[in-house]
Write a protein that holds these residues in place. Structure first.
Motif, mmCIF file in Angstrom:
data_model
loop_
_atom_site.group_PDB
_atom_site.id
_atom_site.type_symbol
_atom_site.label_atom_id
_atom_site.label_comp_id
_atom_site.label_asym_id
_atom_site.label_seq_id
_atom_site.Cartn_x
_atom_site.Cartn_y
_atom_site.Cartn_z
ATOM 1 N N GLY A 252 0.805 -1.215 0.000
ATOM 2 C CA GLY A 252 0.000 0.000 0.000
ATOM 3 C C GLY A 252 0.840 1.268 0.000
ATOM 4 N N LYS A 253 0.457 2.227 -0.813
ATOM 5 C CA LYS A 253 1.174 3.505 -0.893
ATOM 6 C C LYS A 253 0.623 4.543 0.085
ATOM 7 C CE LYS A 253 2.330 2.929 -5.803
ATOM 8 N NZ LYS A 253 2.144 3.478 -7.174
ATOM 9 N N ASP A 254 -0.672 4.475 0.361
ATOM 10 C CA ASP A 254 -1.312 5.458 1.237
ATOM 11 C C ASP A 254 -1.175 4.988 2.684
ATOM 12 O OD1 ASP A 254 -2.915 7.281 2.548
ATOM 13 O OD2 ASP A 254 -4.496 7.266 1.023
ATOM 14 N N VAL A 282 -5.278 -2.383 -4.192
ATOM 15 C CA VAL A 282 -3.849 -2.108 -4.035
ATOM 16 C C VAL A 282 -3.008 -3.088 -4.850
ATOM 17 C CG1 VAL A 282 -1.930 -2.195 -2.375
ATOM 18 C CG2 VAL A 282 -4.049 -0.988 -1.782
ATOM 19 N N LEU A 283 -3.341 -4.365 -4.755
ATOM 20 C CA LEU A 283 -2.569 -5.381 -5.476
ATOM 21 C C LEU A 283 -2.764 -5.269 -6.985
ATOM 22 C CD1 LEU A 283 -2.977 -8.589 -3.266
ATOM 23 C CD2 LEU A 283 -1.037 -7.010 -3.381
ATOM 24 N N VAL A 286 -0.425 -2.938 -8.583
ATOM 25 C CA VAL A 286 0.914 -3.507 -8.763
ATOM 26 C C VAL A 286 0.932 -4.526 -9.898
ATOM 27 C CG1 VAL A 286 2.729 -4.898 -7.671
ATOM 28 C CG2 VAL A 286 1.512 -3.168 -6.330
ATOM 29 N N LEU A 287 -0.068 -5.384 -9.931
ATOM 30 C CA LEU A 287 -0.037 -6.546 -10.815
ATOM 31 C C LEU A 287 -0.523 -6.285 -12.238
ATOM 32 C CD1 LEU A 287 -1.262 -9.275 -8.316
ATOM 33 C CD2 LEU A 287 0.997 -9.119 -9.361
ATOM 34 N N LEU A 288 -1.394 -5.299 -12.428
ATOM 35 C CA LEU A 288 -1.942 -5.069 -13.767
ATOM 36 C C LEU A 288 -0.856 -4.810 -14.812
ATOM 37 C CD1 LEU A 288 -4.259 -4.753 -15.744
ATOM 38 C CD2 LEU A 288 -4.519 -2.376 -14.976
#
Length: 336
Positions: A252-254, A282-283, A286-288
């Protein structure tokens, strides 16, 4: 001075988020530094030490691992990616190293002892598996790597390599480079499995894979281990050991929002479904892009294998030069 870095993975399945956090992400960072020369090995020979009777499990995953490498951003123009079995010098160097290592020393390696116990080999441990730390020493020294990214559990392997280098150089002259370990930042070395197990593992089936579809990721997140005592939304929940929050801390960035969610969960009034849906978002962020690149590269598997062939040829040229120096130092370079 240029750093030569050697790392790799066993091709026994597709790579997962544990690999991404523990090594892949860092490799992409390392390759962007012009001071680094990076060699990444698809360790098929090592994988065969405990899969010799099921070689298809290894060979079928060569392409899968290569696709994962390319998908996360490893660039064959800046990083040499190669297949271990295509470098015969590695096996030859292992043979010479075995003469410098006692059976007792290999038996005392705590990582080997632990893995033999985990796999239930007993007295039937394959000799190749038993001595694979010596093979790892060959992998590292053949490329004169001075830096080796490893997890904390791999420290004994690195120490054994350092001992072998010292023994060889003391016996035959200063030929080999003694490597140093590059260890993950605190808390980033090992991603737990979605079931709460201390390690995300292909064999345990508790991983989220880089190739997983969005639907598969969502399904796995919804099955994640949380707090078994958090039965109702209004119940106070435990954040520690809760895999959803563990993953939010990593991905998570936030951070401010995550801390608010933790406080709310501890008080009661926040359901597991809501935090799991947030983790899915969140994932997916990252994964897309990883999934998209993987699908693009997967459309031309022949080109991916050609990349590995070219990388293997480059790697063999480097290993052959080291082997020439090794044999000359040992006095067995008879016809040169």
């Amino acid at each position: 001075m240029t750093n030569i870095i050697l790392t790799g993975d066993r091709p026994t399945g597709q790579l997962h988020l544990g690999h991404y956090v523990g090594s892949l992400k860092n490799r992409v960072t390392m390759q962007s530094d012009p001071e680094n020369e990076l060699f990444i090995m698809v360790a098929d020979m090592q994988a065969l030490t405990d899969n010799a009777k099921n070689p298809e499990k290894v060979s079928s995953n060569i392409l899968q691992v290569a696709l994962d490498y390319l998908a996360v951003g490893l660039d064959p123009t800046r990083t040499t990616m190669f297949i271990q079995s295509q470098i015969p010098e590695l096996s030859e160097l292992t043979m010479y190293f075995l003469n410098l290592v006692s059976v007792g020393r290999v038996r005392r390696n705590p990582t080997v002892k632990s893995e033999i116990e985990q796999k239930g080999f007993g007295d039937s441990v394959p000799a190749g598996f038993f001595i694979y730390p010596v093979s790892q020493a060959s992998d590292i020294t053949a490329f004169k790597a001075n830096l080796v990214p490893v997890g904390e559990d791999q420290k004994p392997m690195l120490e054994q390599t350092q001992e072998i280098v010292h023994s060889f150089n003391s016996t035959y002259g200063e030929v080999l480079i003694e490597p140093k370990g590059v260890f993950p930042d605190k808390g980033m070395g090992r991603l737990p499995g979605i079931d709460g197990n201390g390690k995300m593992s292909k064999s345990l089936g508790n991983g989220i894979y880089l190739a997983d579809s969005a639907e598969t990721v969502a399904k796995k997140v919804m099955s994640m281990y949380t707090d078994p005592n958090h039965i109702h939304v209004e119940d106070p929940g435990q954040v520690e050991g809760n895999m959803v929050f563990t993953y939010l801390d990593v991905f998570g960035k936030d951070k401010e929002k995550i801390e608010e969610l933790k406080a709310n969960y501890r008080r009661g009034g926040l359901g597991d479904v809501k935090i799991k849906r947030y983790l899915i978002e969140v994932l997916e962020e990252v994964l897309l892009p990883i999934r998209t690149r993987r699908e693009e590269f997967g459309q031309d598997p022949a080109q991916v294998m050609a990349m590995l062939k070219e990388g293997s040829e480059k790697a063999q040229a480097v290993a052959a030069q080291t082997m020439s120096e090794v044999k000359k130092a040992m006095g067995i370079s008879y016809f040169s």
